[in-house]
Scaffold this active site. Structure first.
Site, short mmCIF file in Angstrom:
data_model
loop_
_atom_site.label_atom_id
_atom_site.label_comp_id
_atom_site.label_asym_id
_atom_site.label_seq_id
_atom_site.Cartn_x
_atom_site.Cartn_y
_atom_site.Cartn_z
N HIS A 1 9.86 16.57 -6.12
CA HIS A 1 9.25 17.16 -5.04
C HIS A 1 10.28 17.53 -4.23
O HIS A 1 11.02 16.92 -3.31
CB HIS A 1 8.26 16.28 -4.41
CG HIS A 1 7.57 17.00 -3.32
ND1 HIS A 1 6.60 16.15 -2.55
CD2 HIS A 1 7.61 17.96 -2.62
CE1 HIS A 1 6.09 16.85 -1.60
NE2 HIS A 1 6.70 18.05 -1.54
N ARG B 1 11.06 18.57 -0.67
CA ARG B 1 10.27 18.57 0.63
C ARG B 1 11.08 19.43 1.51
O ARG B 1 12.41 19.53 1.44
CB ARG B 1 10.29 16.93 1.33
CG ARG B 1 8.91 16.13 0.58
CD ARG B 1 8.93 14.97 1.27
NE ARG B 1 7.35 14.43 0.94
CZ ARG B 1 6.44 14.92 1.61
NH1 ARG B 1 6.34 15.28 2.63
NH2 ARG B 1 5.34 14.12 1.38
N ASN C 1 7.90 11.04 -11.99
CA ASN C 1 8.60 11.25 -10.51
C ASN C 1 9.92 10.58 -10.32
O ASN C 1 9.59 9.54 -9.88
CB ASN C 1 7.46 11.47 -9.67
CG ASN C 1 7.84 12.02 -8.33
OD1 ASN C 1 8.89 11.74 -7.86
ND2 ASN C 1 6.94 12.62 -7.84
N THR D 1 3.90 10.03 2.66
CA THR D 1 3.84 10.63 1.39
C THR D 1 2.76 11.59 1.23
O THR D 1 2.06 11.67 2.27
CB THR D 1 3.52 9.52 0.31
OG1 THR D 1 3.64 10.29 -1.07
CG2 THR D 1 2.45 8.81 0.64
N THR D 2 2.51 12.42 0.29
CA THR D 2 1.49 13.35 0.25
C THR D 2 0.14 12.84 0.40
O THR D 2 -0.28 12.27 -0.71
CB THR D 2 1.46 14.38 -0.86
OG1 THR D 2 2.94 14.56 -1.22
CG2 THR D 2 0.73 15.54 -1.13
N GLU E 1 -4.29 19.28 -10.26
CA GLU E 1 -3.80 17.84 -10.23
C GLU E 1 -4.64 17.31 -9.07
O GLU E 1 -4.83 17.27 -8.12
CB GLU E 1 -2.30 17.51 -9.93
CG GLU E 1 -2.08 16.07 -10.19
CD GLU E 1 -0.55 15.87 -10.13
OE1 GLU E 1 0.28 16.78 -11.03
OE2 GLU E 1 -0.10 14.84 -9.78
N HIS F 1 -1.06 10.22 -8.12
CA HIS F 1 -0.69 9.51 -6.79
C HIS F 1 -1.25 7.97 -6.48
O HIS F 1 -2.40 7.75 -6.75
CB HIS F 1 -1.25 10.41 -5.52
CG HIS F 1 -0.62 10.34 -4.31
ND1 HIS F 1 -0.72 8.91 -3.42
CD2 HIS F 1 0.53 10.78 -3.83
CE1 HIS F 1 0.10 8.99 -2.50
NE2 HIS F 1 0.80 10.17 -2.62
N GLU G 1 7.20 20.28 -7.47
CA GLU G 1 6.27 20.03 -6.68
C GLU G 1 6.88 21.00 -5.45
O GLU G 1 7.96 20.49 -4.69
CB GLU G 1 6.09 18.67 -6.16
CG GLU G 1 5.33 17.97 -7.32
CD GLU G 1 4.95 16.65 -6.72
OE1 GLU G 1 4.34 16.01 -7.85
OE2 GLU G 1 5.03 16.20 -5.80
N GLY H 1 5.10 8.06 -10.23
CA GLY H 1 6.61 8.08 -9.52
C GLY H 1 6.80 6.62 -9.03
O GLY H 1 7.58 5.75 -9.37
N ARG I 1 13.93 15.03 2.32
CA ARG I 1 14.05 13.39 2.62
C ARG I 1 14.59 12.66 1.29
O ARG I 1 15.27 11.63 1.31
CB ARG I 1 13.02 13.00 3.18
CG ARG I 1 11.61 12.81 2.42
CD ARG I 1 10.62 12.11 2.73
NE ARG I 1 10.03 12.91 3.94
CZ ARG I 1 8.52 12.47 4.24
NH1 ARG I 1 7.82 11.75 3.68
NH2 ARG I 1 8.22 13.23 5.33
N HIS I 2 14.09 13.19 0.12
CA HIS I 2 14.76 12.72 -1.12
C HIS I 2 15.34 13.58 -1.91
O HIS I 2 16.72 13.71 -1.92
CB HIS I 2 13.66 11.88 -1.99
CG HIS I 2 12.22 12.43 -2.03
ND1 HIS I 2 11.78 13.73 -2.34
CD2 HIS I 2 11.02 11.85 -1.41
CE1 HIS I 2 10.44 13.98 -2.11
NE2 HIS I 2 10.29 12.88 -1.62
N HIS J 1 12.20 8.85 -5.95
CA HIS J 1 12.72 7.72 -4.89
C HIS J 1 13.86 7.31 -5.61
O HIS J 1 14.69 6.29 -5.15
CB HIS J 1 11.55 6.64 -5.25
CG HIS J 1 10.11 7.32 -4.26
ND1 HIS J 1 10.53 7.54 -2.95
CD2 HIS J 1 9.30 7.73 -4.55
CE1 HIS J 1 9.14 8.22 -2.41
NE2 HIS J 1 8.37 8.31 -3.54
N1 PXP Z 1 1.47 13.72 -8.04
C1 PXP Z 1 1.64 14.49 -6.84
C2 PXP Z 1 1.22 16.06 -6.98
C3 PXP Z 1 2.64 14.05 -5.87
O1 PXP Z 1 2.85 14.79 -4.81
C4 PXP Z 1 2.94 12.78 -6.26
C5 PXP Z 1 3.96 12.26 -5.07
O2 PXP Z 1 3.44 12.20 -3.68
C6 PXP Z 1 2.73 12.10 -7.25
C7 PXP Z 1 1.91 12.69 -8.33
C8 PXP Z 1 3.14 10.83 -7.57
O3 PXP Z 1 2.87 9.89 -6.62
P1 PXP Z 1 3.45 8.32 -6.57
O4 PXP Z 1 4.90 8.41 -6.13
O5 PXP Z 1 2.37 7.54 -5.67
O6 PXP Z 1 3.09 7.69 -8.00
#
Ligand code: PXP
Length: 239
Positions: free
Chosen positions: A43, A45, A7, A100-101, A151, A192, A70, A214, A49-50, A10
């Site tokens: 993602h 959003r 991901n 975050t999600t 997921e 996540h 996403e 990510g 924001r990113h 960031h």
């Molecule tokens: N999977 C999903 C569905 C997400 O929304 C995110 C980001 O929030 C991630 C994976 C990656 O999470 P992280 O950035 O904490 O690794």
């Protein structure tokens, strides 16, 4: 071997801190792919924001990148997905004020909308996924909605592992859900809050086919470079 989705949201966070174009998430997506990422997650959003709409267009247009978009479950996002045609879409919950999600989708509440969105995406051959909590009920509901994949949100187990708390119950729950989802014919992903340690632990669950990571990868890349970080994750996934 499990697949690694990287991901790059960031990278955009850092770019947006100053405006302008650097660092470019598109370049990060190309580099990550070159160094072994199996797909790139972005993602979009609602508050942008990113990742922004131009990033989505540029990344989706590249033939070299396998894109996992996403997005929240709404018709405006659906239009954007249909226009840009990513390879995969993962539908995630979204609250404006969250950092975050924070958890998985409320499938019961959004059932009707999710069914429509999934149908549109499947019709144009986009692989679909639902971001859910590790819950047997949500897996049954996901199957009923005809998604290709689920997921599983790994935020809770990641927090437990990082704070050196007991995580075996959560691990058992994820394992049971992964097994059940696979039995129903769903492809199982997880993500996540994951880092090297969490990945080593979750890599033991054989029914998970893909991890999406990510924040840790981008943060760690400041110190060791994206090439070394991705290669280290790939070595963990080989075991
Ligand atoms: N999977 C999903 C569905 C997400 O929304 C995110 C980001 O929030 C991630 C994976 C990656 O999470 P992280 O950035 O904490 O690794």
């Amino acid at each position: 071997m499990k697949k690694l989705g990287v991901n790059v949201d960031h990278v955009a966070t850092i770019r947006n801190a100053r405006g302008g174009f650097h660092p470019d998430p598109y370049s990060a997506a190309l580099s990550a792919t070159r160094f072994g990422a199996d797909s790139i997650t972005i993602h979009l959003r609602e508050d942008r924001r990113h990742i922004n709409d131009t990033d989505v267009k540029k990344i989706c247009e590249s033939k070299k990148i396998i894109v996992n978009l996403e997005m929240a479950a709404n018709l405006n996002m659906l239009k954007i997905a249909l226009r840009n045609k990513p390879n995969y879409v993962c539908i995630v919950p979204e609250k404006r004020k969250e950092i975050t999600t924070e958890g998985g989708l409320n499938i019961i509440k959004n059932k009707k909308k999710l069914r429509i969105i999934l149908r549109y995406l499947s019709n144009v051959k986009i692989r679909t996924s639902l971001f859910i909590n590790p819950s047997i009920r949500d897996i049954k509901l996901s199957k009923d909605l005809n998604t290709d994949c689920v997921e599983i949100h790994t935020g809770k187990i990641s927090d437990l592992i990082k704070s050196k708390k007991i995580y075996v119950h959560e691990l058992r729950k994820i394992k049971k859900c992964a097994r059940y989802a696979k039995k129903l014919g769903l492809e199982v992903h997880a993500g996540h809050g994951m880092d090297y340690k969490t990945t080593k632990i979750l890599n033991n669950i054989k029914d998970i086919k893909e991890f999406n990571i990510g924040h840790f990868i981008i943060g760690e890349s400041f110190f060791y470079g994206i090439k070394n970080v991705i290669r280290k994750f790939k070595r963990i996934l080989k075991k």
